[in-house]
Write a protein that holds these residues in place. Structure first.
Motif, PDB file in Angstrom:
ATOM      1  N   ALA A 173      -0.212  55.832 -31.092  1.00 12.85           N
ATOM      2  CA  ALA A 173       0.375  55.819 -29.752  1.00 12.85           C
ATOM      3  C   ALA A 173       0.721  54.399 -29.324  1.00 12.85           C
ATOM      4  O   ALA A 173       0.135  53.430 -29.819  1.00 12.85           O
ATOM      5  CB  ALA A 173      -0.607  56.433 -28.755  1.00 12.85           C
ATOM      6  N   ASP A 174       1.667  54.279 -28.369  1.00 11.11           N
ATOM      7  CA  ASP A 174       1.959  52.976 -27.778  1.00 11.11           C
ATOM      8  C   ASP A 174       0.645  52.327 -27.358  1.00 11.11           C
ATOM      9  O   ASP A 174      -0.235  52.990 -26.784  1.00 11.11           O
ATOM     10  CB  ASP A 174       2.847  53.129 -26.531  1.00 11.11           C
ATOM     11  N   ASP A 175       0.518  51.040 -27.658  1.00 10.40           N
ATOM     12  CA  ASP A 175      -0.628  50.221 -27.244  1.00 10.40           C
ATOM     13  C   ASP A 175      -1.940  50.565 -27.950  1.00 10.40           C
ATOM     14  O   ASP A 175      -2.946  49.898 -27.720  1.00 10.40           O
ATOM     15  CB  ASP A 175      -0.834  50.272 -25.723  1.00 10.40           C
ATOM     16  N   GLU A 176      -1.968  51.576 -28.813  1.00  8.54           N
ATOM     17  CA  GLU A 176      -3.219  51.998 -29.445  1.00  8.54           C
ATOM     18  C   GLU A 176      -3.836  50.910 -30.318  1.00  8.54           C
ATOM     19  O   GLU A 176      -5.050  50.862 -30.486  1.00  8.54           O
ATOM     20  CB  GLU A 176      -2.990  53.258 -30.286  1.00  8.54           C
ATOM     21  N   ASP A 208       0.468  43.920 -28.626  1.00  4.01           N
ATOM     22  CA  ASP A 208       1.265  45.059 -28.171  1.00  4.01           C
ATOM     23  C   ASP A 208       1.678  45.874 -29.392  1.00  4.01           C
ATOM     24  O   ASP A 208       1.780  45.349 -30.494  1.00  4.01           O
ATOM     25  CB  ASP A 208       2.522  44.585 -27.421  1.00  4.01           C
ATOM     26  N   TYR A 209       1.895  47.167 -29.160  1.00  2.00           N
ATOM     27  CA  TYR A 209       2.393  48.042 -30.218  1.00  2.00           C
ATOM     28  C   TYR A 209       3.303  49.090 -29.596  1.00  2.00           C
ATOM     29  O   TYR A 209       2.946  49.738 -28.617  1.00  2.00           O
ATOM     30  CB  TYR A 209       1.242  48.735 -30.965  1.00  2.00           C
ATOM     31  N   ALA A 210       4.502  49.243 -30.168  1.00  2.76           N
ATOM     32  CA  ALA A 210       5.462  50.253 -29.701  1.00  2.76           C
ATOM     33  C   ALA A 210       5.651  51.270 -30.820  1.00  2.76           C
ATOM     34  O   ALA A 210       6.171  50.949 -31.891  1.00  2.76           O
ATOM     35  CB  ALA A 210       6.789  49.600 -29.347  1.00  2.76           C
ATOM     36  N   SER A 211       5.237  52.504 -30.570  1.00  5.37           N
ATOM     37  CA  SER A 211       5.236  53.518 -31.624  1.00  5.37           C
ATOM     38  C   SER A 211       6.632  53.938 -32.077  1.00  5.37           C
ATOM     39  O   SER A 211       6.836  54.219 -33.253  1.00  5.37           O
ATOM     40  CB  SER A 211       4.443  54.749 -31.177  1.00  5.37           C
ATOM     41  N   THR A 262       6.929  48.603 -33.872  1.00  2.41           N
ATOM     42  CA  THR A 262       6.940  47.170 -33.581  1.00  2.41           C
ATOM     43  C   THR A 262       5.553  46.684 -33.168  1.00  2.41           C
ATOM     44  O   THR A 262       4.949  47.212 -32.234  1.00  2.41           O
ATOM     45  CB  THR A 262       7.959  46.843 -32.477  1.00  2.41           C
TER      46      THR A 262
END
Length: 78
Positions: free
Chosen positions: A27-30, A52-55, A59
């Protein structure tokens, strides 16, 4: 789930602070707060924290490293 060690490969045009990857299923931000360690390629041996993480794109954004990875570099997230 973000449990365990995650492996992946950089893609796109990585920089010293952000890269696209082949990661999926998170998931985003996981992945925020986990550590990314490059295990092959130009960035081999460098480690930093994920900010940060964008699923949708895989990214990963991270605290700046000295040498930017390149597409195809391998990494693990712990």
């Amino acid at each position: 789930s973000s449990a365990g060690i995650i492996g992946g490969t950089a893609s796109g045009t990585p920089t010293t602070t952000v890269m696209q990857s082949d990661l999926s299923g998170y998931a985003d931000d996981e992945l925020i707060g986990r550590v990314i360690i490059w295990t092959g390629g130009t960035a081999d041996g460098q480690a930093t924290d994920i900010t940060d993480y964008a699923s949708a794109s895989g990214t990963v954004t991270y605290t700046a490293v000295t040498t930017a990875p390149v597409s195809g570099d391998t990494f693990v997230i712990v």
